[in-house]
Design an enzyme around this catalytic site. Sequence first.
Site, PDB file in Angstrom:
ATOM      1  CG  HIS A 125      -8.124  27.995  14.059  1.00  0.00           C
ATOM      2  ND1 HIS A 125      -6.998  27.351  13.879  1.00  0.00           N
ATOM      3  CD2 HIS A 125      -8.535  26.554  15.028  1.00  0.00           C
ATOM      4  CE1 HIS A 125      -7.737  26.170  13.069  1.00  0.00           C
ATOM      5  NE2 HIS A 125      -8.709  25.982  14.330  1.00  0.00           N
TER       6      HIS A 125
ATOM      7  CG  ASP B  46      -3.290  28.704  13.376  1.00  0.00           C
ATOM      8  OD1 ASP B  46      -4.848  28.260  13.515  1.00  0.00           O
ATOM      9  OD2 ASP B  46      -2.654  27.434  14.253  1.00  0.00           O
TER      10      ASP B  46
ATOM     11  CG  ASP C  46      -8.118  21.831  12.208  1.00  0.00           C
ATOM     12  OD1 ASP C  46      -8.503  23.269  12.687  1.00  0.00           O
ATOM     13  OD2 ASP C  46      -7.413  21.001  12.721  1.00  0.00           O
TER      14      ASP C  46
ATOM     15  CD  GLU D 150      -6.912  25.769  17.407  1.00  0.00           C
ATOM     16  OE1 GLU D 150      -7.318  24.617  18.727  1.00  0.00           O
ATOM     17  OE2 GLU D 150      -6.214  25.350  16.672  1.00  0.00           O
ATOM     18  CD  GLU D 151      -4.494  23.091  14.342  1.00  0.00           C
ATOM     19  OE1 GLU D 151      -4.116  22.674  14.972  1.00  0.00           O
ATOM     20  OE2 GLU D 151      -5.465  23.043  13.510  1.00  0.00           O
TER      21      GLU D 151
ATOM     22  CG  ASP E  50     -11.019  25.075  16.269  1.00  0.00           C
ATOM     23  OD1 ASP E  50     -11.660  24.022  14.728  1.00  0.00           O
ATOM     24  OD2 ASP E  50     -10.607  24.796  16.229  1.00  0.00           O
TER      25      ASP E  50
ATOM     26  CG  HIS F  68      -3.833  18.412  12.267  1.00  0.00           C
ATOM     27  ND1 HIS F  68      -3.375  18.422  13.586  1.00  0.00           N
ATOM     28  CD2 HIS F  68      -5.164  19.555  12.257  1.00  0.00           C
ATOM     29  CE1 HIS F  68      -3.841  19.536  14.175  1.00  0.00           C
ATOM     30  NE2 HIS F  68      -4.497  20.096  13.273  1.00  0.00           N
TER      31      HIS F  68
END
Length: 417
Positions: A83, A85, A146, A180-181, A203, A385
């Site tokens: 992903h 994003d 990520d 995705e997030e 991922d 994150h």
Amino acid sequence: MRTQFDAELQDRLLRYVVIDSQSDGASQTVPSTRCQLDMSRLLMTELIEMGAQDVSLNEDSVVLATIPATIENSTSVMAWLAHVDTAPQFNATGVKPVVHSVYNGSDISFSEAPNLVLSPHNFPYLAEKVGEDIITASGTTLLGADDKAGVAVIMTAARHLLENKNLPYGNIRIAFVPDEEIGRGVTPKLPADLQSDFAFTFDGSKPGEIEYESFSADLGRITVTGVSIHPGWAKDKLVNALSLAAKITLMLPANMTPETTEGRQGFIHLIAQSGDAAEVEMQFILRDFELDGLLAKGALLRNICSAVAATEPLARITCEISHQYRNMRYWLERDMGPVELAKAAVRDVGLEPIMGEIRGGTDGSRLTEFGTPCPNIFCGMQNVHGPLEWVSVQDMAKATQVALHLAKRAGYSDEKS
């Protein structure tokens, strides 16, 4: 151990993470943020330049491409996904990646956050990376490994296959997915666009990890509507929505939050709250590995709202629970072929498969639910994150090697058939 892929992976990751591509759960557009398309368009250009075919952007803003088979009359199709994003939980604008070449095992400091420390004492896996090349951000943003580490892995593996057409492999489809997030990048339309028999998301975290079980997930949206009036005349009239929202939060079980749970324990997590004394909106994510546990958490949230509403008849409290994704184990356990293929590829590169569940979800959760089996494979990202996020270039190289062995093994099976 250094590999032929290290320099390319480092270059790609440094190039990708400086592109702001943070998603936004409050947005209703597709993708949720226009900046994600900056990343997608770059990848399309690079795919075309390296010789990939069928490069396109579908109506859900997924970048699609094909690595054509080198095996004559190949029928199998494998897909690789990552992903584009980055997570909305922490600042992702103005990322300044820092390379800590030949890491010496000491604490890592951050130029723009002097009080921030990434220490192997607090993160033991970092202590195993002495001599490797570690990439972090500068302290005020997340890094974005990520899942841009996964993107770099797939792009590097794709470039290698396209430049080495003497290798036997079947058709490989590539998909770079937005949003995705926030749990909505993969839509029910993607399997038809992807046209693959099975797929893998890159991922995951530590080298060797293969995951075919994820949380099941729902989203809870609560609206608390009070009664607004000038506080000077508020006696017996004012109903403060903020106070009622606080009561809802305080009534949640203290042992059912992310910071108090681990392993196979689920949770209810307040992720956002906005509003004022007149009206408050709250967002919760509900997570559990089993459906009955997930349903019980939804029922608990509704019951709490009803109990708080009963204390104040002038207030109005609504609670909506909506589907996000389901544990991919429910489908993958019916056919473990893709999981066994991943285990074999991991062993091919000298690693022992680490089988476990994701305390979260991936695009693979949704893609599997929509009909394309899709386990998750590591790409090296750590501490995601937040500002302590990091990745080892050499871990990314191991993931790239796994991807190439997946192509080789799938191609070998195609030849035999």
